[in-house]
Design a protein around this motif. Structure first.
Motif: not given
Ligand SMILES: C[S@@+](CC[C@H](N)C(=O)[O-])C[C@H]1O[C@@H](n2cnc3c(N)ncnc32)[C@H](O)[C@@H]1O
Length: 208
Positions: A121-137
């Protein structure tokens, strides 16, 4: 600090590290969209193994590793598309070669896919919106000697009211075309800046 950003044509992460004063280089089979002085056009494994790097961030191709491509690997397709099975094996081997490269600190990035079960499993799953962007990915990070990234934005910073369905899903709506994959795979500037801020600082201080 010498930083290699492997499998990056856009120069986004490389330039985020350069802005912070690091000796950062990108490497890709393709030419870079950025300044070519700090780009190595070639094989990322050779470059990672061929010189001393303090940190490597790698973005290997996900075409054959995503879960959405799973149907192509079902037994009923094996006769029709035998090379796809080999393509997935090659992609997984490339991913692992990057993760195991002789560099003290490594992050390998990929979308949700088969490496979560084939490797771990990855150590972390991040989202662009957690870093100031509007996208979900959803973006997975497999880390060696690196801390998890701390989000720079709260959901409420970006969206009010903060309903997930209100987040723009621009990436899914991109019109088809030869450069669509590039737009979909380009690293978000906010994530690149967080990598440079947080991992650059951690590596300089030698912190674990
Ligand atoms: C998913 S894209 C990553 C794009 C990246 N996020 C960016 O912003 O430029 C994967 C990249 O890996 C590159 N690539 C594939 N095989 C490679 C290899 N053996 N060595 C270096 N780059 C490679 C591709 O050309 C492609 O640009």
């Amino acid at each position: 600090m010498r930083v290699l950003v492997a499998c990056e044509y856009s120069a986004t992460v490389r330039d985020a590290f350069r802005t912070k004063g690091h000796d950062a280089w990108s490497c890709d089979l393709l030419p870079t969209e950025g300044d070519p002085r700090w780009h190595i056009e070639g094989d990322a494994i050779e470059v990672a193994c061929g010189s001393a790097w303090d940190l490597m961030i790698a973005h290997p191709p996900c075409t054959y590793l995503t879960v959405s491509g799973n149907k192509w690997f079902k037994p009923e397709f094996a006769d029709r598309y035998p090379t796809r099975v080999q393509d997935r094996e090659d992609a997984a081997a490339f991913f692992m070669a990057l993760y195991n490269a002789p560099v003290p600190r490594i992050a390998v990035e990929n979308p949700v896919g088969v490496m979560s079960s084939r490797f771990r499993k990855p150590d972390q799953v991040i989202q662009p919106w957690q870093f100031g962007h509007g996208e979900t990915k959803a973006t997975c990070l497999w880390l060696r000697n690196l801390r998890r990234l701390t989000p720079t934005h709260l959901r409420d910073d970006m969206f009010a009211p903060a309903e997930p369905e209100e987040r723009e899903q621009r990436l899914h709506k991109l019109t088809p075309g030869p450069d669509r994959w590039k737009e979909r795979s380009r690293t978000f500037a906010g994530i690149a800046a967080a990598m440079a801020d947080q991992w650059g600082d951690q590596a300089i201080r030698g912190a674990t």
